[in-house]
Design an enzyme around this catalytic site. Structure first.
Site, PDB file in Angstrom:
ATOM      1  N   GLU A 173       0.851  -1.188   0.000  1.00  0.00           N
ATOM      2  CA  GLU A 173       0.000   0.000   0.000  1.00  0.00           C
ATOM      3  C   GLU A 173       0.889   1.241   0.000  1.00  0.00           C
ATOM      4  O   GLU A 173       0.673   2.181  -0.751  1.00  0.00           O
ATOM      5  CB  GLU A 173      -0.939   0.014   1.212  1.00  0.00           C
ATOM      6  CG  GLU A 173      -1.856   1.237   1.200  1.00  0.00           C
ATOM      7  CD  GLU A 173      -2.888   1.265   2.326  1.00  0.00           C
ATOM      8  OE1 GLU A 173      -3.207   0.206   2.881  1.00  0.00           O
ATOM      9  OE2 GLU A 173      -3.359   2.370   2.643  1.00  0.00           O
ATOM     10  N   ARG A 204      -7.328   2.756  13.324  1.00  0.00           N
ATOM     11  CA  ARG A 204      -8.209   1.596  13.152  1.00  0.00           C
ATOM     12  C   ARG A 204      -8.134   0.678  14.381  1.00  0.00           C
ATOM     13  O   ARG A 204      -9.121   0.024  14.728  1.00  0.00           O
ATOM     14  CB  ARG A 204      -7.900   0.835  11.864  1.00  0.00           C
ATOM     15  CG  ARG A 204      -9.032  -0.101  11.459  1.00  0.00           C
ATOM     16  CD  ARG A 204      -8.789  -0.782  10.117  1.00  0.00           C
ATOM     17  NE  ARG A 204      -9.300  -0.054   8.972  1.00  0.00           N
ATOM     18  CZ  ARG A 204     -10.574  -0.075   8.555  1.00  0.00           C
ATOM     19  NH1 ARG A 204     -11.467  -0.785   9.209  1.00  0.00           N
ATOM     20  NH2 ARG A 204     -10.946   0.608   7.493  1.00  0.00           N
ATOM     21  N   GLU A 225     -10.382  -8.283   4.244  1.00  0.00           N
ATOM     22  CA  GLU A 225      -9.668  -8.330   5.518  1.00  0.00           C
ATOM     23  C   GLU A 225     -10.394  -9.057   6.666  1.00  0.00           C
ATOM     24  O   GLU A 225      -9.753  -9.719   7.471  1.00  0.00           O
ATOM     25  CB  GLU A 225      -9.351  -6.903   5.976  1.00  0.00           C
ATOM     26  CG  GLU A 225      -8.377  -6.170   5.078  1.00  0.00           C
ATOM     27  CD  GLU A 225      -8.348  -4.682   5.396  1.00  0.00           C
ATOM     28  OE1 GLU A 225      -9.309  -3.973   5.020  1.00  0.00           O
ATOM     29  OE2 GLU A 225      -7.394  -4.244   6.034  1.00  0.00           O
TER      30      GLU A 225
END
Ligand code: MTE
Ligand code: HPA
Ligand code: MOS
Length: 748
Positions: free
Chosen positions: A226, A304, A704
């Site tokens: 990413e 997160r 995920e």
């Protein structure tokens, strides 16, 4: 629809970065990295290496025309170390030569003199020294201080969870070629072509329009590409700019493992309070995230962790805090779950510790506290369409959990060498980038006048099957066969300003944009047919135009050609931005997620109490796919995610020594799950639900969430260890390697 890559993959015909036909004169680039974790660079002697056979150039910070800076969220990461190094594996120079072999020979001739500085590898130690990537963040709901007095039981503890190596099969790499006027085209094995483009432009000091990034597919990313595909692409781009030659890099496994960041290790302190009837009334947690030497994506990952700090449970009083701690390790980065798994690990540890203290089963506490519609999470989002109870109930009923529990108890009562353990693992995972501004995407569709179609979106295929899902959208919207459609590479010239394919949102975001583009084209084609056939009632099915529900002679190519002759536009570009989401960081409140994905897994393990080894008998899953648009691909995501999660929790052990040197630096010392260590049975049942409007075709994001079923593997092993050694004071410290299991079995 069968995965469109299946045939080429098994025949070895799929093109990965290293399969791209090289241009004549292509040079090779090898990064030269630091051998100490924290030091001043007193001198760097490139003289002998520069003169070595086949060497064309050795580039350092001095050769950078723009900024020596690749930090995405926080500008704290140089491309090349300049004056000091902050982790082992930090790149100091780029050796460019006529072959990789010559570059490796030259690397041995580079001499660096370091003045070594103290090394910190532990996040708690970093925090104690005030070494933070950014100020801590704190999510609060209710009032924990007031709630403690109402709690019947208060349990405190600590959990530790290690990192994880991505081990994408295709290592990092990039290939840059010069174009006209200083423009550069770069093939990059990246999840984020725009992120690469932005950094190339910044470092090379050229506008983004001179940088074309092209990505056909990745041999796996798992979050590791990413952000961390970027430096290698920037390096070859720089070499191309300086030398006006094509330059390629394709990393060796050990170089990749040493130089790149991994999943973040976390250490956490928790305190959990329960009522007499096992309702969780209060939960406090402080997370210490091991960020490594630069921010990379750590701030977003940490966010997160906080968003998922109560997993699938409703807790009215929460105080969750997190520190992003700066250590002398390679910057850690995105990895499937993106901090969520670490947040969930701590609450599960707290529940298990509470259950053990109170002499009840963890499942009893888990079930009593599952979220329901209307519950408010610590960050203010009110849950709707919750499926926590539905998946729990379906899972325990379908797989006969009560009987399984009895069978396991009987087994344990009559066996001394082997003990079985059970864990139920519910999940609740938020879908959307936590950073609201990233939740948009674009698609570009051309219909050529022979009726064939080419599709470009911002989605990157990395094995998760997103291209197949894109193809399904096109064929189902137009009513045509798959052979007419080609999904093109992800390219910044065709689709601009993309978010990385990440956050499990690739199919939702790009798919919704693609749907908009296809619908706009369909509308135009229908209008053409309506005029031609003098009726409003037009459909396209099985490649033919239907008028008033009856097939006509007009085929798809006929219709397209008619439209072209009538000068109707056969190209469409569409944009999609997720509605309903928002977040206010100053208040730490909002509605950051389009929806949540739920599910429950039951994990059963058998531990050999003589050896400390274990085997997973079965993992039984009921998962909330919504209305899965491709069950083979989606079930594959469950299997892959689950096994990756089990690996993280059990065998995969990253070891750095106290000087920041990676000891688990190859596949001989870093054990990933193989065919022998996967569960003997994996059963996957789809929960019956309506799906969610914000999911593409009501088919919920699946990339995920299933990784987090793997957490159950840790707690199932602990359950078995407890059956053998009920009273020892056991730490919670993942991965639970056979060595650690053995020690715990005989711990006094
Ligand atoms: N599956 C495969 N085979 N390979 C991968 O690299 N990455 C995972 C997941 N599944 C990955 C994968 C991660 S980390 C994410 S965020 C999603 O796929 C991204 O793809 P999606 O948004 O299309 O689900
Ligand atoms: N998930 C995955 N990747 C991301 C996110 C996220 O929430 N935010 C930025 N990159
Ligand atoms: Mo996935 S960790 O969001 O690339």
């Amino acid at each position: 629809m069968i995965n469109i890559d299946a045939q080429n993959h098994v025949r070895g015909k799929s093109i990965y970065l290293d399969d791209i036909q090289e241009l004549q004169g292509t040079l090779y680039a090898l990064p030269f990295d630091a051998t100490v974790a924290h030091a001043k660079i007193k001198s760097l002697d490139l003289e002998a290496a520069s003169k070595a056979k086949g060497i064309v150039a050795i580039l350092t910070a001095k050769d950078i025309p723009g900024e020596n800076q690749i930090g995405g969220i926080i500008p704290d990461e140089p491309l090349f170390a300049d004056g000091e190094v902050h982790f082992r594996g930090q790149v100091i120079a780029l050796i460019v030569g006529d072959s990789e072999h010559h570059c490796r020979q030259a690397a041995r001739l580079i001499k660096v003199v370091y003045e070594e500085l103290p090394v910190i590898v532990n996040p708690r130690e970093a925090q104690a020294h005030g070494k933070l990537i950014m100020p801590p963040r704190n999510f609060k709901l209710g009032n924990t201080e007031e709630a403690w007095s109402e709690c019947e039981h208060i349990i405190e503890g600590r959990s530790d969870v290690n990192g994880q190596e991505h081990l994408y099969i295709e290592t990092q790499g990039a290939y840059a070629r010069p174009k006209e006027d200083g423009s550069i085209v770069i093939s990059s094995s990246t999840q984020g072509p725009t992120a690469v483009q932005r950094m190339v432009a910044r470092v090379l000091n050229i506008p983004m329009h001179k940088v074309e990034i092209d990505t056909v597919r990745l041999g796996g990313g798992f979050g590791g590409k990413e952000d961390q595909a970027t430096p290698w692409a920037v390096m070859v781009a720089l070499a191309t700019q300086v030398l006006h030659k094509p330059v390629k890099m394709s990393m060796h496994r050990m170089d990749d493992m040493r130089m790149t960041g991994k999943r973040h290790p976390y250490s956490a302190d928790f305190k959990i309070g329960l009522t007499k009837d096992l309702k969780i009334l209060a939960y406090e947690v402080t997370h210490y995230q091991n960020a490594g030497a630069a921010a990379d994506l750590s701030p977003a990952v940490m966010e997160r962790t906080l968003f998922h700090s109560t997993n699938a449970y409703y807790i009215p009083n929460v105080n969750a805090k997190a520190y992003s701690c700066k250590t002398n390790l390679p910057p850690n980065t995105a990895f499937r779950g993106f901090g969520g798994p670490q947040g969930k690990f701590a609450i599960e540890a707290a529940i298990v510790k509470a259950a053990e203290t109170l002499g009840v089963s963890p499942a009893e506490i888990q079930k009593k506290n599952l979220v329901v519609d209307g519950n408010e999470l610590s960050y203010g989002q009110i849950l709707q369409q919750t499926n926590a109870h539905a998946s729990w109930d379906d899972c325990t009923a379908t797989y006969q959990y009560e009987q399984q529990k009895k069978r396991v108890a009987d087994f344990n009562a009559t066996n001394s060498r082997y003990k079985k353990g059970l864990a139920v693992q519910p999940i609740c995972f938020g879908i959307s980038f936590t950073n609201t501004m990233m939740n948009h995407a674009r698609a570009l569709v051309h219909i050529y006048h022979d009726g064939s179609i080419v599709v470009s979106t911002g989605a990157v295929e990395m094995g998760q099957g997103v291209n197949t899902k894109m193809l399904q959208i096109v064929t189902e919207t137009f009513g045509i066969s798959a052979k007419r459609v080609r999904i093109e590479s992800t390219n910044t010239l065709r689709v601009a300003n993309t978010s990385p394919t990440a956050a499990s949102a690739g199919a939702d975001l790009n798919g919704k944009a693609l749907q908009l583009a296809c619908n706009a084209l369909l509308e135009r084609l229908i209008t053409v047919a309506q005029k031609e056939l003098n009726t409003d009632k037009i459909q396209i099915n099985d490649e033919f135009v239907f008028a008033n529900d009856k097939a006509t002679e007009i085929s798809w190519p006929d219709l397209v050609m008619k439209a072209h002759v009538l000068r109707v536009a056969l190209t469409e570009n569409a944009h999609y931005a997720t509605p309903t989401i928002h977040y206010d960081k100053t208040k730490e409140k909002g509605h950051p997620f389009a929806y949540h994905v739920y599910g429950t897994a039951i994990v059963e393990v058998t531990v050999d109490c003589l050896k400390g080894t274990y085997e997973f008998d079965a993992v039984n899953v009921v998962h909330d796919f919504g209305k899965s648009m491709n069950t083979d691909i989606d079930n594959g995501q469950i299997e892959g995610g689950l096994v990756q999660g089990i690996g993280w929790m059990t065998l995969e052990e990253i070891v750095y020594n106290d000087q920041g040197r990676l000891l688990s630096n190859a596949l001989s010392t870093y054990k990933v799950p193989d065919i022998y260590s996967v569960p003997k049975q994996i059963n996957i049942k789809h929960l019956e639900t309506e799906g969610h409007e914000l999911a593409i075709k009501k088919s919920k994001a699946v990339g995920e969430p299933p990784l987090m079923y793997g957490l159950g593997a840790y707690f199932a092993i602990r359950d078995a260890v407890r059956a053998f050694n009920p009273n020892a004071d056991l730490a919670v410290n993942a991965p639970y390697t056979p060595e650690k299991v053995l020690m715990d079995l005989y711990k006094k």
